[in-house]
Design an enzyme around this catalytic site. Sequence first.
Site, PDB file in Angstrom:
ATOM      1  N   GLY A  29       0.700  -1.248  -0.018  1.00  0.00           N
ATOM      2  CA  GLY A  29       0.083   0.072  -0.115  1.00  0.00           C
ATOM      3  C   GLY A  29       0.833   1.373  -0.088  1.00  0.00           C
ATOM      4  O   GLY A  29       1.923   1.339  -0.381  1.00  0.00           O
ATOM      5  N   ALA A  30       0.245   2.523   0.434  1.00  0.00           N
ATOM      6  CA  ALA A  30       0.664   3.679   0.092  1.00  0.00           C
ATOM      7  C   ALA A  30       1.330   3.905  -1.300  1.00  0.00           C
ATOM      8  O   ALA A  30       2.766   4.225  -1.281  1.00  0.00           O
ATOM      9  CB  ALA A  30       2.050   3.720   1.548  1.00  0.00           C
ATOM     10  N   LEU A  31       0.639   3.457  -1.890  1.00  0.00           N
ATOM     11  CA  LEU A  31       0.978   3.352  -3.516  1.00  0.00           C
ATOM     12  C   LEU A  31       1.423   4.660  -3.908  1.00  0.00           C
ATOM     13  O   LEU A  31       0.905   5.985  -3.660  1.00  0.00           O
ATOM     14  CB  LEU A  31      -0.178   2.909  -4.451  1.00  0.00           C
ATOM     15  CG  LEU A  31      -0.628   1.636  -4.020  1.00  0.00           C
ATOM     16  CD1 LEU A  31      -1.864   1.324  -4.750  1.00  0.00           C
ATOM     17  CD2 LEU A  31       0.228   0.526  -3.596  1.00  0.00           C
ATOM     18  N   HIS A  32       2.404   4.822  -4.960  1.00  0.00           N
ATOM     19  CA  HIS A  32       3.047   5.623  -5.756  1.00  0.00           C
ATOM     20  C   HIS A  32       3.148   5.325  -7.246  1.00  0.00           C
ATOM     21  O   HIS A  32       2.886   4.363  -7.500  1.00  0.00           O
ATOM     22  CB  HIS A  32       4.434   6.471  -5.201  1.00  0.00           C
ATOM     23  CG  HIS A  32       5.325   5.242  -4.744  1.00  0.00           C
ATOM     24  ND1 HIS A  32       6.222   4.548  -5.839  1.00  0.00           N
ATOM     25  CD2 HIS A  32       5.831   4.505  -3.633  1.00  0.00           C
ATOM     26  CE1 HIS A  32       6.712   3.475  -5.191  1.00  0.00           C
ATOM     27  NE2 HIS A  32       6.642   3.472  -4.199  1.00  0.00           N
ATOM     28  N   HIS A  35       4.512   1.906  -8.003  1.00  0.00           N
ATOM     29  CA  HIS A  35       3.568   0.890  -8.014  1.00  0.00           C
ATOM     30  C   HIS A  35       2.641   1.002  -9.239  1.00  0.00           C
ATOM     31  O   HIS A  35       2.255   0.108  -9.820  1.00  0.00           O
ATOM     32  CB  HIS A  35       2.529   1.020  -6.853  1.00  0.00           C
ATOM     33  CG  HIS A  35       3.307   0.609  -5.410  1.00  0.00           C
ATOM     34  ND1 HIS A  35       3.458   1.913  -4.600  1.00  0.00           N
ATOM     35  CD2 HIS A  35       3.788  -0.011  -4.987  1.00  0.00           C
ATOM     36  CE1 HIS A  35       4.409   1.414  -3.598  1.00  0.00           C
ATOM     37  NE2 HIS A  35       4.381  -0.061  -3.725  1.00  0.00           N
ATOM     38  N   ASP A 148      14.037  -2.675  -5.213  1.00  0.00           N
ATOM     39  CA  ASP A 148      14.133  -3.508  -4.178  1.00  0.00           C
ATOM     40  C   ASP A 148      15.035  -4.597  -4.856  1.00  0.00           C
ATOM     41  O   ASP A 148      14.638  -5.892  -5.441  1.00  0.00           O
ATOM     42  CB  ASP A 148      13.098  -4.078  -3.764  1.00  0.00           C
ATOM     43  CG  ASP A 148      12.352  -3.147  -3.035  1.00  0.00           C
ATOM     44  OD1 ASP A 148      12.721  -2.571  -1.943  1.00  0.00           O
ATOM     45  OD2 ASP A 148      11.220  -2.318  -3.400  1.00  0.00           O
ATOM     46  N   SER A 184       7.357   4.439  -0.733  1.00  0.00           N
ATOM     47  CA  SER A 184       6.464   4.891   0.287  1.00  0.00           C
ATOM     48  C   SER A 184       6.860   5.626   1.329  1.00  0.00           C
ATOM     49  O   SER A 184       6.178   6.461   1.880  1.00  0.00           O
ATOM     50  CB  SER A 184       5.548   3.668   0.668  1.00  0.00           C
ATOM     51  OG  SER A 184       5.231   2.722  -0.473  1.00  0.00           O
ATOM     52  N   ARG A 185       8.234   5.396   1.610  1.00  0.00           N
ATOM     53  CA  ARG A 185       8.812   5.816   2.810  1.00  0.00           C
ATOM     54  C   ARG A 185       9.226   7.495   2.646  1.00  0.00           C
ATOM     55  O   ARG A 185       9.324   7.945   3.623  1.00  0.00           O
ATOM     56  CB  ARG A 185       9.998   5.147   3.159  1.00  0.00           C
ATOM     57  CG  ARG A 185       9.760   3.889   3.787  1.00  0.00           C
ATOM     58  CD  ARG A 185      11.093   3.103   3.777  1.00  0.00           C
ATOM     59  NE  ARG A 185      10.808   1.712   3.756  1.00  0.00           N
ATOM     60  CZ  ARG A 185      10.779   0.868   5.106  1.00  0.00           C
ATOM     61  NH1 ARG A 185      11.156   1.531   6.380  1.00  0.00           N
ATOM     62  NH2 ARG A 185      10.633  -0.373   4.985  1.00  0.00           N
TER      63      ARG A 185
END
Length: 281
Positions: A29-32, A35, A148, A184-185
């Site tokens: 989640g916390a999509l950007h 994603h 990643d 997301s961070r």
Amino acid sequence: MVVVSTIVDLQSRLDSIKKLSIGFVPTMGALHQGHISLVKKSIEENDITVVSIFVNPTQFNDKNDFQKYPRTLEQDASLLEKVGVDIIFAPTEKEIYPEPDTRKFDFGMLDKVMEGKFRPGHFNGVAQVVSKLFDIVKPNKAYFGEKDFQQLAIIRTMVKQLNLPLEIVGMPIMREQSGLAMSSRNERLTAEERAEAAIIYKQLSESLKYSSDHNIEETIKYVTEGINDAKHLEVEYFDIVDGNTLQPITDWNSTDYIVGCIAVFCGNVRLIDNITYKRTN
Ligand code: PAF
């Protein structure tokens, strides 16, 4: 688009469309836009796209990091609906882990370095959740970001080890205008930190030229010192590795696939990025 939260509901929907190809994008989640680039590729290449949103507790070695991880389901769902996702799978923790997952994966040396070294247990947790999600969704293709880099190598290895019948697709890093890798961070950075975090990619990019007439040790020093000079940045590691084995190398001629992988604290937010120095295979 539908949002489902149970395995039974998800699978009965997928059963009815079994002849169609399923693309899958696992997320926390916390999509950007990073994603979204995976999602768009999946929509382009498959009949049905499933996106999972699940902040997986087993991959956090730091409880505080798990608690602070942004959870923005409503916002994520409206973003995914606009792009044309068919199903969001947003399970509860009990749904994914009705019992504690005690499986231990063996990735040899792949997870002994970099993220694996600094975040003990992290990749075992990633493998636990991703293998469960693959089993639940049964996708033909699954999409992961190259930011990643080590995670992607580990998932490819896990798929081979478990003979899973799906294709793993790696997608290029998406960057903000400043060059900062999308994450997301990034949302947790102050405006000042976010501006400074752009130095990470700037220094990595500049090191491409620098590396043409300097050895690996000098290049590591160049990147690390350049970043550490900034007020809010502290390099945790910067390793120059063989892109296949992920083991550090000491000679530019030792392999034909070379990647520099970095983790940097910006204030108390941990960011990762990477750059390819050479790929001729
Ligand atoms: O990359 C991520 O967001 C997570 O590690 C993943 C692959 C969704 C597993 O929880």
